[in-house]
Scaffold this active site. Structure first.
Site, PDB file in Angstrom:
ATOM      1  N   ARG A  61      54.812  43.941  48.335  1.00 25.99           N
ATOM      2  CA  ARG A  61      54.044  43.758  47.101  1.00 25.99           C
ATOM      3  C   ARG A  61      54.839  44.234  45.899  1.00 25.99           C
ATOM      4  O   ARG A  61      55.157  43.458  45.009  1.00 25.99           O
ATOM      5  CB  ARG A  61      52.699  44.499  47.213  1.00 25.99           C
ATOM      6  CG  ARG A  61      51.776  44.258  46.036  1.00 25.99           C
ATOM      7  CD  ARG A  61      50.524  45.105  46.119  1.00 25.99           C
ATOM      8  NE  ARG A  61      50.790  46.533  45.964  1.00 25.99           N
ATOM      9  CZ  ARG A  61      49.849  47.444  45.761  1.00 25.99           C
ATOM     10  NH1 ARG A  61      48.567  47.079  45.729  1.00 25.99           N
ATOM     11  NH2 ARG A  61      50.149  48.720  45.623  1.00 25.99           N
ATOM     12  N   LYS A 111      44.379  54.124  36.981  1.00 26.40           N
ATOM     13  CA  LYS A 111      44.448  52.714  36.602  1.00 26.40           C
ATOM     14  C   LYS A 111      43.051  52.110  36.499  1.00 26.40           C
ATOM     15  O   LYS A 111      42.076  52.660  37.010  1.00 26.40           O
ATOM     16  CB  LYS A 111      45.314  51.942  37.592  1.00 26.40           C
ATOM     17  CG  LYS A 111      44.840  51.990  39.030  1.00 26.40           C
ATOM     18  CD  LYS A 111      45.851  51.339  39.954  1.00 26.40           C
ATOM     19  CE  LYS A 111      45.358  51.365  41.399  1.00 26.40           C
ATOM     20  NZ  LYS A 111      46.316  50.711  42.315  1.00 26.40           N
ATOM     21  N   MET A 119      22.673  36.496  36.397  1.00 27.41           N
ATOM     22  CA  MET A 119      23.668  37.068  35.499  1.00 27.41           C
ATOM     23  C   MET A 119      23.218  38.408  34.932  1.00 27.41           C
ATOM     24  O   MET A 119      24.013  39.348  34.826  1.00 27.41           O
ATOM     25  CB  MET A 119      23.964  36.098  34.345  1.00 27.41           C
ATOM     26  CG  MET A 119      25.006  36.621  33.369  1.00 27.41           C
ATOM     27  SD  MET A 119      25.327  35.512  31.983  1.00 27.41           S
ATOM     28  CE  MET A 119      26.163  34.169  32.818  1.00 27.41           C
ATOM     29  N   TYR A 175      16.871  31.851  41.449  1.00 27.23           N
ATOM     30  CA  TYR A 175      17.590  30.585  41.515  1.00 27.23           C
ATOM     31  C   TYR A 175      17.685  30.072  42.948  1.00 27.23           C
ATOM     32  O   TYR A 175      17.867  30.843  43.904  1.00 27.23           O
ATOM     33  CB  TYR A 175      19.006  30.746  40.961  1.00 27.23           C
ATOM     34  CG  TYR A 175      19.055  30.844  39.454  1.00 27.23           C
ATOM     35  CD1 TYR A 175      18.671  29.776  38.652  1.00 27.23           C
ATOM     36  CD2 TYR A 175      19.505  32.005  38.850  1.00 27.23           C
ATOM     37  CE1 TYR A 175      18.721  29.873  37.265  1.00 27.23           C
ATOM     38  CE2 TYR A 175      19.568  32.107  37.470  1.00 27.23           C
ATOM     39  CZ  TYR A 175      19.177  31.036  36.686  1.00 27.23           C
ATOM     40  OH  TYR A 175      19.234  31.131  35.324  1.00 27.23           O
TER      41      TYR A 175
END
Length: 372
Positions: A141, A42, A311, A263
């Site tokens: 689940r 998956k 980023m 930042y």
């Protein structure tokens, strides 16, 4: 510089060792024998490329593959031979049953409505269809809970047209061997299984393979361990590392005492430091939670990541590294044998699964080892 222009243009290189994946599969298969060993594929084989990984595992003898979504199964099918079974863990979304038979996919039926839809599809085709039924043994689940199993068994012809291959469930705490939930779920699974028509069973994920033969049943379903993630964080990792992530240096500079980095000025130099900016950021899956605590490896030396992760870039304190070694275009290791996926996950306060599946699409990817 490489002659490959795509590799030259990339900001980082992600290398996947197919031989290591095959070796991990062999270890898990031998540990689980005589149970069959499948492969969970998956999320594009945990972010590593289902087409390439699937082919390598098929060549290693794997014939049972699990994906989460129907689209994942459709995408994987062309890369595997017809004798490979592909099971879709989430089962058929409403009105998609015909796509399963069109693409030779087998659903995991998680509810009475899914079972009814699959039964109706089999009736429309006039033949029996394979399926796995999942029951909930305590994780709350996926799968039929005990009351739903009761309702399903009470339906007339509840298995008409369904050829039941396995009954399965999933463990919540298998990575913690002494967690009492493991034994409780095993007992619940055995109790539910005893009420169903006799058929093979599957319970063990990667970690549960190491809990012992009581958990193996007829088919085990390793995922994370195939890709190098430790099955049990409390003991040494028996799996071979699979992934190497190398970021490229974009620029270097000298900063002085009192200078800031990144930042929000989250790093302030206490003395003169050498800083390298590397072309990997949170858009590439390099999690921002590692800001100011991450590390990279340069020629075996750990160097700290400083400042906020951006980023598209991170900054490293490379003061301990000769300047000739960290020039624009130089490679530094972010994931490697000396700093594996689980170590990265620990710094990010997450798990190796999230690190792997977040690795972005901008990396240049190369595969080593035998693909077929």
């Amino acid at each position: 510089m490489s002659a490959n222009p795509h590799k030259n243009r990339s900001g980082a290189i992600l290398t996947v060792d197919l031989d290591a994946i095959r070796a991990n599969y062999r270890l898990l298969r031998e540990r689980a024998a005589p149970a069959l060993c499948s492969a969970v594929m998956k999320s594009d084989a945990y972010g590593l490329g289902a087409a390439m990984v699937g082919g390598a595992l098929y060549a290693e003898g794997c014939r049972h593959f699990f994906v989460a979504h129907l689209d994942e199964g459709i995408a994987l099918r062309p890369h595997l031979a017809p004798d490979a079974a592909i099971y879709v863990l989430h089962g058929p979304p409403p009105a998609t049953e015909a796509e399963f038979t069109e693409h030779a996919l087998t659903p995991v039926l998680n509810s009475v409505p899914q079972a009814a839809g699959w039964r109706a599809h089999a009736g429309a085709l006039g033949r029996s269809l394979d399926a796995i039924v999942q029951v909930d043994s305590g994780m709350s689940r996926m799968g039929m809970e005990p009351a739903e199993v009761d309702a399903w068994l009470a339906e007339p012809g509840f298995l008409d047209g369904i050829r039941l291959l396995y009954v399965m469930s999933h463990l919540a705490c298998a990575d913690v061997p002494d967690n009492p939930m493991n034994a409780l779920q095993l007992a619940r699974f055995q109790a539910i299984r005893a009420r169903l028509p006799a058929c093979p069973a599957s319970l063990a994920n990667s970690s549960a393979i190491f809990l012992g033969a009581d958990y193996h049943f007829d088919l085990v379903r390793p995922g994370a361990a195939l890709y190098g993630i430790a099955p049990n964080s409390a003991s040494d990792n028996p799996m071979r590392p699979v992934v190497r992530l190398q970021g490229k240096v974009l620029q270097t500079r000298t900063i002085e005492r009192g200078d800031h980095v990144g930042y929000s000025l989250r790093y302030t130099a206490s003395e003169t430091r050498q800083v390298a900016t590397v072309s990997v950021g949170y858009a590439d899956g390099w999690l921002r939670s590692m800001s100011n605590i991450g590390v990279a490896i340069v020629d075996g030396v750990r160097v700290p990541q400083i400042g906020a992760i951006s980023m598209d870039s991170i900054t490293l304190d490379v003061s301990a590294i000769p300047s000739a070694r960290v020039q624009p275009g130089s490679l530094v290791d972010l994931i490697c044998a000396e700093h594996p996926v689980d170590a990265v996950a620990g710094l990010a306060n997450t798990i190796g699964y999230e690190v792997l599946t977040n690795l972005g699409s901008r990396y240049y990817r190369e595969y080593t080892g035998a693909a077929r």
